[in-house]
Write an enzyme that holds these catalytic residues in place. Structure first.
Site, PDB file in Angstrom:
ATOM      1  N   ASP A  10      -1.909   1.720   1.409  1.00 29.23           N
ATOM      2  CA  ASP A  10      -0.736   1.126   0.734  1.00 29.23           C
ATOM      3  C   ASP A  10      -0.891  -0.081   0.184  1.00 29.23           C
ATOM      4  O   ASP A  10      -1.915  -0.886   0.914  1.00 29.23           O
ATOM      5  CB  ASP A  10       0.487   1.383   1.887  1.00 29.23           C
ATOM      6  CG  ASP A  10       1.757   0.698   1.169  1.00 29.23           C
ATOM      7  OD1 ASP A  10       2.206   1.382  -0.177  1.00 29.23           O
ATOM      8  OD2 ASP A  10       2.313  -0.078   1.642  1.00 29.23           O
ATOM      9  N   TYR A  42       2.917  -4.594  -5.048  1.00 27.78           N
ATOM     10  CA  TYR A  42       2.074  -4.329  -6.056  1.00 27.78           C
ATOM     11  C   TYR A  42       3.187  -4.150  -7.221  1.00 27.78           C
ATOM     12  O   TYR A  42       2.640  -3.983  -8.632  1.00 27.78           O
ATOM     13  CB  TYR A  42       1.576  -3.049  -6.137  1.00 27.78           C
ATOM     14  CG  TYR A  42       0.109  -2.879  -5.435  1.00 27.78           C
ATOM     15  CD1 TYR A  42      -0.431  -4.186  -4.879  1.00 27.78           C
ATOM     16  CD2 TYR A  42      -0.713  -1.894  -5.480  1.00 27.78           C
ATOM     17  CE1 TYR A  42      -1.669  -4.184  -4.254  1.00 27.78           C
ATOM     18  CE2 TYR A  42      -2.185  -1.999  -4.780  1.00 27.78           C
ATOM     19  CZ  TYR A  42      -2.408  -2.993  -4.201  1.00 27.78           C
ATOM     20  OH  TYR A  42      -3.731  -3.082  -3.918  1.00 27.78           O
ATOM     21  N   CYS A  73       1.565   5.015  -1.353  1.00 30.17           N
ATOM     22  CA  CYS A  73       2.170   4.105  -2.195  1.00 30.17           C
ATOM     23  C   CYS A  73       2.649   4.822  -3.379  1.00 30.17           C
ATOM     24  O   CYS A  73       1.578   5.330  -4.207  1.00 30.17           O
ATOM     25  CB  CYS A  73       1.215   2.840  -2.303  1.00 30.17           C
ATOM     26  SG  CYS A  73       1.806   1.748  -3.500  1.00 30.17           S
ATOM     27  N   ASN A  74       3.672   4.965  -3.783  1.00 29.46           N
ATOM     28  CA  ASN A  74       4.223   5.314  -5.095  1.00 29.46           C
ATOM     29  C   ASN A  74       3.584   4.555  -6.273  1.00 29.46           C
ATOM     30  O   ASN A  74       3.237   5.114  -7.285  1.00 29.46           O
ATOM     31  CB  ASN A  74       5.733   5.367  -5.173  1.00 29.46           C
ATOM     32  CG  ASN A  74       6.501   6.533  -4.497  1.00 29.46           C
ATOM     33  OD1 ASN A  74       6.663   7.506  -4.646  1.00 29.46           O
ATOM     34  ND2 ASN A  74       6.405   6.006  -2.925  1.00 29.46           N
ATOM     35  N   THR A  75       3.697   3.530  -6.143  1.00 30.65           N
ATOM     36  CA  THR A  75       3.351   2.653  -7.169  1.00 30.65           C
ATOM     37  C   THR A  75       1.657   2.892  -7.522  1.00 30.65           C
ATOM     38  O   THR A  75       1.306   2.943  -8.771  1.00 30.65           O
ATOM     39  CB  THR A  75       3.376   0.891  -6.794  1.00 30.65           C
ATOM     40  OG1 THR A  75       4.777   0.640  -6.298  1.00 30.65           O
ATOM     41  CG2 THR A  75       3.196   0.038  -8.193  1.00 30.65           C
ATOM     42  N   CYS A 192       9.424   4.904  -2.645  1.00 25.94           N
ATOM     43  CA  CYS A 192       8.800   3.745  -2.360  1.00 25.94           C
ATOM     44  C   CYS A 192       8.523   3.919  -0.865  1.00 25.94           C
ATOM     45  O   CYS A 192       9.791   4.094  -0.274  1.00 25.94           O
ATOM     46  CB  CYS A 192       9.181   2.326  -2.625  1.00 25.94           C
ATOM     47  SG  CYS A 192       8.551   1.090  -1.825  1.00 25.94           S
ATOM     48  N   THR A 193       7.273   3.812  -0.487  1.00 20.60           N
ATOM     49  CA  THR A 193       7.152   4.301   1.010  1.00 20.60           C
ATOM     50  C   THR A 193       7.711   2.977   1.836  1.00 20.60           C
ATOM     51  O   THR A 193       7.725   3.165   3.043  1.00 20.60           O
ATOM     52  CB  THR A 193       5.597   4.562   1.303  1.00 20.60           C
ATOM     53  OG1 THR A 193       4.870   3.393   0.699  1.00 20.60           O
ATOM     54  CG2 THR A 193       5.269   5.827   0.866  1.00 20.60           C
ATOM     55  N   HIS A 194       8.052   1.931   1.190  1.00 24.01           N
ATOM     56  CA  HIS A 194       8.750   0.950   2.239  1.00 24.01           C
ATOM     57  C   HIS A 194      10.370   1.069   2.486  1.00 24.01           C
ATOM     58  O   HIS A 194      10.631   0.705   3.689  1.00 24.01           O
ATOM     59  CB  HIS A 194       8.837  -0.489   1.377  1.00 24.01           C
ATOM     60  CG  HIS A 194       7.382  -1.090   1.468  1.00 24.01           C
ATOM     61  ND1 HIS A 194       6.250  -0.605   0.505  1.00 24.01           N
ATOM     62  CD2 HIS A 194       7.110  -2.552   1.884  1.00 24.01           C
ATOM     63  CE1 HIS A 194       5.231  -1.680   1.128  1.00 24.01           C
ATOM     64  NE2 HIS A 194       5.738  -2.731   1.747  1.00 24.01           N
TER      65      HIS A 194
HETATM   66  N1  DGL Z   1       4.903   1.082  -0.646  1.00 22.01           N
HETATM   67  C1  DGL Z   1       4.861   0.782  -2.177  1.00 22.01           C
HETATM   68  C2  DGL Z   1       5.207   1.993  -2.786  1.00 22.01           C
HETATM   69  O1  DGL Z   1       5.670   3.067  -2.524  1.00 22.01           O
HETATM   70  C3  DGL Z   1       5.205  -0.586  -2.287  1.00 22.01           C
HETATM   71  C4  DGL Z   1       4.980  -1.051  -3.639  1.00 22.01           C
HETATM   72  C5  DGL Z   1       4.814  -2.461  -3.940  1.00 22.01           C
HETATM   73  O2  DGL Z   1       3.883  -3.071  -3.271  1.00 22.01           O
HETATM   74  O3  DGL Z   1       5.553  -3.052  -4.734  1.00 22.01           O
HETATM   75  O4  DGL Z   1       5.642   1.785  -4.067  1.00 22.01           O
END
Ligand code: DGL
Length: 271
Positions: A10, A42, A73-75, A192-194
């Site tokens: 991630d 990201y 991580c979705n991004t 988003c995994t956060h």
């Molecule tokens: N956990 C990431 C996601 O799922 C966070 C993205 C980021 O770093 O902005 O998108």
């Protein structure tokens, strides 16, 4: 050949929420988690930058012996996965595999909506990529997808400010902006995994009838299924139940914060 750990990547801490579910479901495998904390978030970076950062991290995990890497991580899944799968793996790593979190989520989203109207909350990168529109429409063309980018949420979470009252403004703003798009939305995906860390606040900010969907269990179930179908890869995996954590940032800071996401103490090393 040495038995291989499963790599989990991630941009920072968020993937630990997915890793938690994977480790609970598949406790016997060995895992290496890598958070690119030095360069996160990201969400607002360009396609080229996210692709470059993600590929560097995937190649680092390959060099550590991983044959299978999950982009938790979705991004990164939205912006880098396709190019890595279609260009980099065939050219340089034909026996390695990289999986993301968007497709497994799209495959099951229909189970969570009766109105066939879902809300997607994610980073700007994920939302602008239109990946959820495209993936969901492949499996369920009848589902309507409404999206809301939430650029302030990852910075709030990474700075451990997300449960303070100051976060309420941005939580309410993005939730009401999503819900205003359609009265039919009955399911909101935290893409988003956060975002699972915001659950206590999101339950208040979204109407009671909304089903809030997180991805950890979905991705873990999909991995179980993948390993059952790919015995040639499964046979290469190490099975001592060991977990290793790495960060591109400061290991002490990572350990202090990571347990909030992972639900147990974490001892990391700098990559
Ligand atoms: N956990 C990431 C996601 O799922 C966070 C993205 C980021 O770093 O902005 O998108």
């Amino acid at each position: 050949m040495q038995a291989s750990p499963i790599g989990i990547f991630d941009s920072g801490y968020g993937g630990l929420t997915v890793f938690r579910s994977i480790a609970d479901k598949l406790p016997d495998y060995n895992y290496i988690y890598l958070g690119d904390n030095a360069r996160s978030p990201y969400g607002d970076h360009s396609f080229e930058t996210i692709y470059r950062y993600t590929l560097e991290c995937v190649e680092w995990l390959f060099a550590k012996g991983c044959h299978l890497v999950i982009l938790a991580c979705n991004t990164a899944s939205a912006k880098a996965l396709r190019t890595i799968q279609q260009i980099d793996l065939p050219a340089k790593y034909p026996d390695r595999r990289v999986l993301g979190v968007i497709r497994p989520t799209a495959e099951v989203i229909n189970d969570y909506t009766s109105t066939k109207s879902v809300g997607i909350m994610g980073t700007r990168g994920t939302v602008n990529s239109q990946s959820y529109f495209l993936e969901i429409s492949k499996f369920f063309p009848e589902i309507k997808v409404y999206q809301q980018s939430c650029p302030m949420w990852v910075p709030l979470i990474e700075n451990n400010e997300h449960l303070q009252s100051g976060a309420d403004f941005f939580i309410n703003e993005y939730c009401s902006s999503l819900m205003q798009q359609s009265e039919d939305i009955d399911c909101v995906l935290l893409a988003c995994t956060h975002y699972p860390l915001l659950l206590p606040k999101l339950k208040n900010a979204l109407p009671d009838y909304i089903k809030i969907l997180t991805q950890g269990e979905i991705v873990a179930n999909s991995l179980v299924n993948y390993l059952e179908r790919h015995s040639e890869l499964e046979e290469k995996l190490a099975k001592n139940g060991k977990k290793y954590f790495y960060t591109s940032g400061d290991a002490i800071a990572f350990d202090e914060h990571a347990s909030i996401f992972f639900g147990e103490d974490v001892e990391s090393s700098s990559m």
